[in-house]
Write a protein that holds these residues in place. Structure first.
Motif, mmCIF file in Angstrom:
data_model
loop_
_atom_site.group_PDB
_atom_site.id
_atom_site.type_symbol
_atom_site.label_atom_id
_atom_site.label_comp_id
_atom_site.label_asym_id
_atom_site.label_seq_id
_atom_site.Cartn_x
_atom_site.Cartn_y
_atom_site.Cartn_z
ATOM 1 N N ILE A 17 0.839 -1.204 0.000
ATOM 2 C CA ILE A 17 0.000 0.000 0.000
ATOM 3 C C ILE A 17 0.870 1.250 0.000
ATOM 4 N N VAL A 18 1.910 1.238 0.852
ATOM 5 C CA VAL A 18 2.821 2.388 0.916
ATOM 6 C C VAL A 18 3.507 2.601 -0.431
ATOM 7 N N ALA A 19 4.037 1.501 -1.015
ATOM 8 C CA ALA A 19 4.732 1.615 -2.296
ATOM 9 C C ALA A 19 3.794 2.119 -3.383
ATOM 10 N N SER A 20 2.554 1.626 -3.383
ATOM 11 C CA SER A 20 1.590 2.053 -4.394
ATOM 12 C C SER A 20 1.301 3.545 -4.295
ATOM 13 N N SER A 21 1.278 4.063 -3.070
ATOM 14 C CA SER A 21 1.021 5.496 -2.892
ATOM 15 C C SER A 21 2.155 6.352 -3.446
ATOM 16 N N GLY A 23 3.749 5.340 -6.199
ATOM 17 C CA GLY A 23 3.836 4.988 -7.600
ATOM 18 C C GLY A 23 4.783 3.848 -7.900
ATOM 19 N N TYR A 24 4.909 2.893 -6.976
ATOM 20 C CA TYR A 24 5.843 1.795 -7.157
ATOM 21 C C TYR A 24 5.176 0.478 -6.819
ATOM 22 N N HIS A 25 5.452 -0.537 -7.627
ATOM 23 C CA HIS A 25 4.933 -1.881 -7.356
ATOM 24 C C HIS A 25 5.889 -2.613 -6.427
ATOM 25 N N TRP A 26 5.380 -3.158 -5.333
ATOM 26 C CA TRP A 26 6.209 -3.812 -4.317
ATOM 27 C C TRP A 26 5.953 -5.318 -4.338
ATOM 28 N N GLY A 27 7.027 -6.090 -4.483
ATOM 29 C CA GLY A 27 6.936 -7.542 -4.477
ATOM 30 C C GLY A 27 7.721 -8.139 -3.324
ATOM 31 N N VAL A 28 7.607 -9.449 -3.154
ATOM 32 C CA VAL A 28 8.288 -10.130 -2.042
ATOM 33 C C VAL A 28 9.790 -9.958 -2.134
ATOM 34 N N PHE A 29 10.361 -10.024 -3.349
ATOM 35 C CA PHE A 29 11.809 -9.953 -3.500
ATOM 36 C C PHE A 29 12.357 -8.558 -3.229
ATOM 37 N N ASN A 30 11.495 -7.543 -3.154
ATOM 38 C CA ASN A 30 11.985 -6.190 -2.902
ATOM 39 C C ASN A 30 12.531 -5.999 -1.490
ATOM 40 N N TYR A 31 12.356 -6.978 -0.619
ATOM 41 C CA TYR A 31 12.992 -6.894 0.692
ATOM 42 C C TYR A 31 14.496 -7.129 0.593
ATOM 43 N N TRP A 32 14.957 -7.652 -0.539
ATOM 44 C CA TRP A 32 16.386 -7.877 -0.745
ATOM 45 C C TRP A 32 16.902 -7.207 -2.001
ATOM 46 N N VAL A 33 16.028 -6.847 -2.940
ATOM 47 C CA VAL A 33 16.439 -6.230 -4.187
ATOM 48 C C VAL A 33 15.742 -4.882 -4.309
ATOM 49 N N PHE A 34 16.543 -3.791 -4.366
ATOM 50 C CA PHE A 34 15.965 -2.443 -4.356
ATOM 51 C C PHE A 34 16.245 -1.677 -5.648
ATOM 52 N N GLY A 45 12.273 11.987 -6.745
ATOM 53 C CA GLY A 45 11.816 13.034 -5.837
ATOM 54 C C GLY A 45 11.333 12.506 -4.505
ATOM 55 N N GLY A 46 10.558 11.401 -4.515
ATOM 56 C CA GLY A 46 9.958 10.926 -3.290
ATOM 57 C C GLY A 46 10.697 9.803 -2.607
ATOM 58 N N ARG A 47 11.921 9.508 -3.059
ATOM 59 C CA ARG A 47 12.613 8.362 -2.490
ATOM 60 C C ARG A 47 12.856 8.492 -0.994
ATOM 61 N N PRO A 48 13.387 9.616 -0.468
ATOM 62 C CA PRO A 48 13.604 9.704 0.990
ATOM 63 C C PRO A 48 12.318 9.488 1.784
ATOM 64 N N GLU A 49 11.209 10.103 1.328
ATOM 65 C CA GLU A 49 9.946 9.935 2.033
ATOM 66 C C GLU A 49 9.462 8.484 1.969
ATOM 67 N N PHE A 50 9.710 7.842 0.820
ATOM 68 C CA PHE A 50 9.299 6.445 0.660
ATOM 69 C C PHE A 50 10.027 5.544 1.657
#
Length: 461
Positions: A17-21, A23-34, A45-50
């Motif tokens: 939900i946070v990632a979608s807000s 504008g990013y799709h979040w998957g299981v592997f994103n806990y290790w791959v960024f 622009g929004g990376r620090p806030e994300f």
């Protein structure tokens, strides 16, 4: 374990939900791959806030996770300091699996159960002597490691976390569990047994033509570290008074977990991130003179670099068909040619091209002719490249070469070290050659004889 899985499901959906807000799709592997394409790296622009929002959401789950881990460690009669493994990315998954598998010290099955009879069979089969138990631990796990590796490489074509992290971890863990089955063994000898299991698996894979020598050497540092960690966990477990009942569970678990995790990783593929490698050189010539040698260059002398003598593909010459956007450049390597259609032709400033086909990345060192493991093609993939020429005072030019590529080996952070190094070395060979050609205007003197002397000016960025 059920509570942990339930909490992870809640947290994962909150992160989505946070990632979608943002504008990013979040998957299981994103806990290790960024750094996958179109993912977190694009959130300028929004990376620090994300990231800050993800941390805030994670805080209560971290507290709950630490508390549950401490309770499980007490229940399993394990040192509480092992809670530190909770914070190690990906490695903590194996730690959680170990905690989930080993039985509680408060639960000892009564009577002569099937598990108890099987344990007694193991006790008779495993030698009591130190040398005998070490040999059996290594040989038994080596056989498992070879089978799991061949399943991942030959059957699934998967060079991922299961192959480079999962298999070495359980090689180290299970070899030490067998070694210390009858009585606790010293830490140093446990680590030695764990590392020997990796060495023997590597020798076997080389001997039966599964992998070449150079690729095994590249994987060795990561495999050794992970196997040593698995061996260390085994050393800790063998100190428990109820170690015998725990060992039985851990012996059997890899037989199901390793193939399952490799198959799951194949079924849920993670898109490989795109990386950029930049290398630059200063040339004592005008951009107009340099441009002609960038578009196409004469044949380079045989390489003297040790890297390219190992079988890694190296550039030989460059040719071009046509001129301007739409022309096709052919960069000939020792294993074949790159076909590079021109995307940008801004003479004499920028030459940018795509890559529509490429040769294999290397010729393997092996006693077997034409050894072709799957990773030689379509695992390290060039996507595009460019040469940027910047005019400098005093008639000099700064020439920067860039390659965009994808690497389908995991963990990406480890394999990127190798791939970046290889691509930098290829860049340097080409740029130094262009420098030599551009600075020696007499065609008869255009050679790479001065490469060693001017190589100090090459720098990687």
């Amino acid at each position: 374990m059920g509570i942990g899985v339930f909490l992870f499901a809640i947290k994962h959906n909150l992160d989505r939900i946070v990632a979608s807000s943002f504008g990013y799709h979040w998957g299981v592997f994103n806990y290790w791959v960024f750094s996958e394409p179109g993912g977190v790296d694009t959130l300028t622009g929004g990376r620090p806030e994300f990231y800050a929002t993800l941390v805030v959401v994670a805080l209560p789950f971290i507290w709950i996770g630490v508390v549950l881990t401490l309770r499980r460690l007490r229940d399993a009669n394990l040192p509480l300091w092992m809670v530190a493994f909770f914070f190690l990315p990906f490695v903590n998954l194996f730690f959680f699996l170990v905690l989930a598998i080993i039985p509680s010290t408060a639960r000892t099955p009564p009577g002569r159960t099937v598990a108890r009879r099987f344990y007694e069979t193991l006790a008779r089969a495993i030698p009591d002597s130190e040398v005998g138990s070490a040999a059996m631990g290594i040989l038994a796990t080596v056989l498992l490691g070879i089978i799991a590796t061949m399943f991942s490489v030959e059957r699934m074509g998967n060079y991922g976390w299961g192959l480079f992290v999962g298999i070495p971890f359980f090689l180290g863990l299970n070899s030490v569990l067998v070694y210390g089955f009858h009585r606790p063994r010293p830490l140093g000898k446990c680590l030695l047994v764990a590392l020997l299991s990796i060495v023997l698996v590597s020798i076997a894979l080389f001997a039966i033509a599964v992998e070449g020598l150079i690729c095994l050497i590249m994987a060795a540092p990561l495999a050794a570290i992970v196997a040593a960690f698995g061996g260390f966990i085994g050393f800790i477990l063998q100190q428990r008074q109820s170690f015998s009942s725990a060992s039985l569970h851990l012996f059997l678990f890899p037989l199901l977990f390793l193939p399952g995790s490799i198959a799951l990783e194949q079924a849920l593929p993670q898109e490989a991130p795109t990386f950029a490698v930049k290398t630059a050189v200063l040339i004592n010539a005008q951009p107009e003179m340099v441009w002609a040698n960038v578009v196409a260059f004469a044949e380079l002398p045989p390489p003297k670099e040790h890297l390219f003598q190992t079988g890694i593909a190296y550039p030989i010459r460059a040719e071009i068909d046509g001129k301007g956007v739409g022309a096709v450049r052919h960069c000939v390597f020792s294993t074949g040619e790159f076909v590079e259609p021109i995307i940008v032709w801004d003479e004499p400033h920028l030459l940018k091209f795509g890559v529509t086909s490429q040769p294999r990345v290397m010729d393997e060192w092996s006693p077997y002719r034409k050894l072709r493991p799957p990773h030689l093609e379509n695992y390290l993939v060039s996507r595009a490249g460019q040469f940027l020429l910047t005019r400098l005072p005093n008639g000099r030019t700064r020439l920067e070469g860039t390659t965009w590529y994808r690497n389908r080996f995991w963990p990406e952070q480890y394999w990127r070290v190798w791939s970046d190094y290889i691509i930098h070395s290829i860049h340097e060979r080409v740029l130094v050659h262009i420098k030599s050609l551009s600075e020696n205007r007499d065609p008869q003197r255009r050679s790479a004889a001065g490469m060693a002397a001017i190589g100090e000016e090459v720098k990687g960025e």
